[in-house]
Design an enzyme around this catalytic site. Structure first.
Site, PDB file in Angstrom:
ATOM      1  N   ASP A  95       0.834  -1.208   0.000  1.00 23.41           N
ATOM      2  CA  ASP A  95       0.000   0.000   0.000  1.00 23.41           C
ATOM      3  C   ASP A  95       0.869   1.259   0.000  1.00 23.41           C
ATOM      4  O   ASP A  95       1.974   1.258   0.543  1.00 23.41           O
ATOM      5  CB  ASP A  95      -0.898  -0.024   1.253  1.00 23.41           C
ATOM      6  CG  ASP A  95      -2.029   0.990   1.157  1.00 23.41           C
ATOM      7  OD1 ASP A  95      -2.283   1.506   0.056  1.00 23.41           O
ATOM      8  OD2 ASP A  95      -2.658   1.266   2.193  1.00 23.41           O
TER       9      ASP A  95
ATOM     10  N   ARG B 123       0.172   9.434  -9.706  1.00 26.11           N
ATOM     11  CA  ARG B 123       0.030   8.176  -8.964  1.00 26.11           C
ATOM     12  C   ARG B 123       0.670   7.002  -9.716  1.00 26.11           C
ATOM     13  O   ARG B 123       1.243   6.100  -9.119  1.00 26.11           O
ATOM     14  CB  ARG B 123      -1.453   7.860  -8.754  1.00 26.11           C
ATOM     15  CG  ARG B 123      -2.196   8.837  -7.891  1.00 26.11           C
ATOM     16  CD  ARG B 123      -3.676   8.465  -7.838  1.00 26.11           C
ATOM     17  NE  ARG B 123      -3.869   7.079  -7.442  1.00 26.11           N
ATOM     18  CZ  ARG B 123      -3.817   6.656  -6.180  1.00 26.11           C
ATOM     19  NH1 ARG B 123      -3.615   7.513  -5.202  1.00 26.11           N
ATOM     20  NH2 ARG B 123      -3.987   5.398  -5.904  1.00 26.11           N
TER      21      ARG B 123
ATOM     22  N   SER C 145      -7.214  -5.431  -5.989  1.00 23.65           N
ATOM     23  CA  SER C 145      -8.407  -5.925  -5.275  1.00 23.65           C
ATOM     24  C   SER C 145      -9.658  -5.765  -6.139  1.00 23.65           C
ATOM     25  O   SER C 145      -9.655  -4.997  -7.116  1.00 23.65           O
ATOM     26  CB  SER C 145      -8.583  -5.152  -3.967  1.00 23.65           C
ATOM     27  OG  SER C 145      -9.006  -3.832  -4.251  1.00 23.65           O
ATOM     28  N   THR C 146     -10.728  -6.442  -5.754  1.00 21.55           N
ATOM     29  CA  THR C 146     -11.997  -6.273  -6.482  1.00 21.55           C
ATOM     30  C   THR C 146     -12.418  -4.801  -6.425  1.00 21.55           C
ATOM     31  O   THR C 146     -12.957  -4.268  -7.386  1.00 21.55           O
ATOM     32  CB  THR C 146     -13.121  -7.168  -5.882  1.00 21.55           C
ATOM     33  OG1 THR C 146     -13.057  -7.079  -4.470  1.00 21.55           O
ATOM     34  CG2 THR C 146     -12.962  -8.617  -6.277  1.00 21.55           C
TER      35      THR C 146
ATOM     36  N   ASN D  81     -10.467  -2.257  -6.415  1.00 20.47           N
ATOM     37  CA  ASN D  81      -9.606  -1.418  -7.275  1.00 20.47           C
ATOM     38  C   ASN D  81     -10.205  -1.166  -8.665  1.00 20.47           C
ATOM     39  O   ASN D  81      -9.817  -0.224  -9.353  1.00 20.47           O
ATOM     40  CB  ASN D  81      -8.208  -2.034  -7.437  1.00 20.47           C
ATOM     41  CG  ASN D  81      -7.333  -1.891  -6.207  1.00 20.47           C
ATOM     42  OD1 ASN D  81      -6.430  -2.697  -5.982  1.00 20.47           O
ATOM     43  ND2 ASN D  81      -7.579  -0.869  -5.386  1.00 20.47           N
TER      44      ASN D  81
ATOM     45  N   ARG E 188     -11.358   2.397  -9.416  1.00 21.62           N
ATOM     46  CA  ARG E 188     -10.432   3.531  -9.648  1.00 21.62           C
ATOM     47  C   ARG E 188     -10.642   4.082 -11.064  1.00 21.62           C
ATOM     48  O   ARG E 188     -11.227   3.398 -11.908  1.00 21.62           O
ATOM     49  CB  ARG E 188      -8.986   3.052  -9.485  1.00 21.62           C
ATOM     50  CG  ARG E 188      -8.702   2.695  -8.048  1.00 21.62           C
ATOM     51  CD  ARG E 188      -7.237   2.545  -7.802  1.00 21.62           C
ATOM     52  NE  ARG E 188      -7.044   2.331  -6.368  1.00 21.62           N
ATOM     53  CZ  ARG E 188      -5.887   2.379  -5.752  1.00 21.62           C
ATOM     54  NH1 ARG E 188      -4.798   2.629  -6.432  1.00 21.62           N
ATOM     55  NH2 ARG E 188      -5.805   2.172  -4.466  1.00 21.62           N
TER      56      ARG E 188
ATOM     57  N   ARG F 247      -5.190  -1.914   8.446  1.00 23.33           N
ATOM     58  CA  ARG F 247      -6.442  -2.565   8.043  1.00 23.33           C
ATOM     59  C   ARG F 247      -6.118  -3.821   7.254  1.00 23.33           C
ATOM     60  O   ARG F 247      -5.024  -3.968   6.726  1.00 23.33           O
ATOM     61  CB  ARG F 247      -7.214  -1.642   7.068  1.00 23.33           C
ATOM     62  CG  ARG F 247      -7.897  -0.470   7.659  1.00 23.33           C
ATOM     63  CD  ARG F 247      -8.830   0.142   6.602  1.00 23.33           C
ATOM     64  NE  ARG F 247      -8.104   0.751   5.501  1.00 23.33           N
ATOM     65  CZ  ARG F 247      -7.614   1.999   5.528  1.00 23.33           C
ATOM     66  NH1 ARG F 247      -7.760   2.752   6.600  1.00 23.33           N
ATOM     67  NH2 ARG F 247      -6.964   2.482   4.487  1.00 23.33           N
TER      68      ARG F 247
HETATM   69  C1  FPP Z   1      -1.411   0.374  -3.454  1.00 25.45           C
HETATM   70  O1  FPP Z   1      -1.062   1.661  -3.662  1.00 25.45           O
HETATM   71  C2  FPP Z   1      -1.017  -0.563  -4.460  1.00 25.45           C
HETATM   72  C3  FPP Z   1      -1.802  -1.139  -5.431  1.00 25.45           C
HETATM   73  C4  FPP Z   1      -3.094  -0.653  -5.911  1.00 25.45           C
HETATM   74  C5  FPP Z   1      -1.417  -2.366  -6.069  1.00 25.45           C
HETATM   75  C6  FPP Z   1       0.037  -2.720  -6.068  1.00 25.45           C
HETATM   76  C7  FPP Z   1       0.565  -2.619  -7.411  1.00 25.45           C
HETATM   77  C8  FPP Z   1       1.869  -2.608  -7.701  1.00 25.45           C
HETATM   78  C9  FPP Z   1       2.916  -2.747  -6.689  1.00 25.45           C
HETATM   79  C10 FPP Z   1       2.299  -2.427  -9.097  1.00 25.45           C
HETATM   80  C11 FPP Z   1       1.876  -3.489 -10.043  1.00 25.45           C
HETATM   81  C12 FPP Z   1       1.988  -4.870  -9.514  1.00 25.45           C
HETATM   82  C13 FPP Z   1       2.432  -5.925 -10.207  1.00 25.45           C
HETATM   83  C14 FPP Z   1       2.387  -7.279  -9.553  1.00 25.45           C
HETATM   84  C15 FPP Z   1       2.993  -5.828 -11.543  1.00 25.45           C
HETATM   85  P1  FPP Z   1      -2.224   2.723  -3.704  1.00 25.45           P
HETATM   86  O2  FPP Z   1      -2.412   3.127  -5.112  1.00 25.45           O
HETATM   87  O3  FPP Z   1      -3.444   2.172  -3.040  1.00 25.45           O
HETATM   88  O4  FPP Z   1      -1.609   3.873  -2.849  1.00 25.45           O
HETATM   89  P2  FPP Z   1      -2.368   4.975  -1.986  1.00 25.45           P
HETATM   90  O5  FPP Z   1      -3.050   4.235  -0.867  1.00 25.45           O
HETATM   91  O6  FPP Z   1      -1.277   5.853  -1.507  1.00 25.45           O
HETATM   92  O7  FPP Z   1      -3.334   5.670  -2.900  1.00 25.45           O
END
Ligand code: FPP
Length: 249
Positions: free
Chosen positions: A22, A35, A67-68, A70, A73, A196
């Site tokens: 995260d 982002r 995640s489901t 996500n 977004r 969480r």
């Molecule tokens: C959380 O950061 C991360 C994700 C949504 C997914 C993780 C993805 C990667 C590490 C890159 C791609 C993965 C692979 C396996 C190729 P966030 O966007 O929720 O951060 P925030 O909470 O600060 O908004």
């Protein structure tokens, strides 16, 4: 005295390590970048973590990649994440083969874009004989959805007299989860200061140790992993027993 080096004997390491990666967005925002730059740098941290975990002797590593929830977004961000997934799978097949890593995926994989699903299937197939570490990517994953589909498929089997309702036990439930071939989670790490679970492996973390760190995922490194493992090794896992019972066994 606190130990300073990770004990890599297999019974001292978590057999199954799961990570909620995260903070990519906040990491990028803090640097005045979009982002998606955070996600790109997040891939670097994924690579370092996968290689370090395999080298240390972790047998199962599961990463919460998408995640489901996500899917809600902005389309642009979802598209970039899927592109990054495809690009990383293509690029890292070599790494998986070199490190003897088997790729696995958990989640509603039929909801992934066709190109991503195809690439995933290809790398899973090509690494299927590897046996040093199983890397599971949680993609379009939601734990409640996983439990729901398990309940539905068990119900159908009960209705068709394949399973009797009296015989439903934890083993049967486990065998209907996406994680049916993985052991339960021993250690769960979450980065970015949030404390969480966010619908991740709810059933499978029943006895897991939880470890939260403030750093954002793109900054996660081998050193962070070692700190988490050291912390884990200094905890006493009692599984409901007393300390005295544990020292007797
Ligand atoms: C959380 O950061 C991360 C994700 C949504 C997914 C993780 C993805 C990667 C590490 C890159 C791609 C993965 C692979 C396996 C190729 P966030 O966007 O929720 O951060 P925030 O909470 O600060 O908004």
């Amino acid at each position: 005295m606190e130990k300073t080096a990770v004990n890599t004997e297999s019974h001292k390491l978590p057999r199954h390590l799961a990570i909620i990666m995260d903070g990519n967005g906040r990491w990028a925002k803090a640097k005045g970048k979009p982002r998606t730059f955070g996600h790109e740098q997040g891939v670097r941290a994924v690579k370092e973590t996968v290689e370090s975990a395999a080298a240390m002797g972790i047998k199962y590593l599961t990463l919460y990649a998408f995640s489901t929830e996500n899917w809600n977004r902005p389309k642009y961000e979802v598209d970039i994440l899927m592109k990054l997934l495809i690009k990383s799978l293509k690029k890292e097949l070599k790494t998986f083969q070199e490190h003897n890593i088997r790729l696995n995926a958990i989640g509603a994989l039929d909801t992934l874009p066709k190109k991503a699903a195809r690439e995933l299937e290809e790398v899973i197939e090509q690494t299927s004989k590897n046996n040093k570490m199983t890397l599971s990517l949680a993609l379009s994953y939601g734990s409640r959805e996983e439990l729901l589909q398990a309940v539905k498929s068990i119900s159908v089997k009960v209705k068709n007299n394949i399973i009797s309702s009296e015989n439903i036990d934890e083993t049967i439930i486990n065998s209907h989860l996406y994680t049916h071939d993985l052991p339960e989670v021993d250690l769960l790490i979450r980065t970015s200061g949030e404390q969480r679970i966010s619908n991740f492996l709810l059933w499978q973390i029943a006895y897991a140790e939880l470890y939260f760190i403030d750093d954002y995922w793109p900054d996660f490194s081998k050193q962070h992993l070692e700190q988490a493992l050291l912390n884990y090794q200094n905890r006493e896992r009692r599984f409901g027993k007393t300390s005295e019972q544990l020292s007797e066994s």
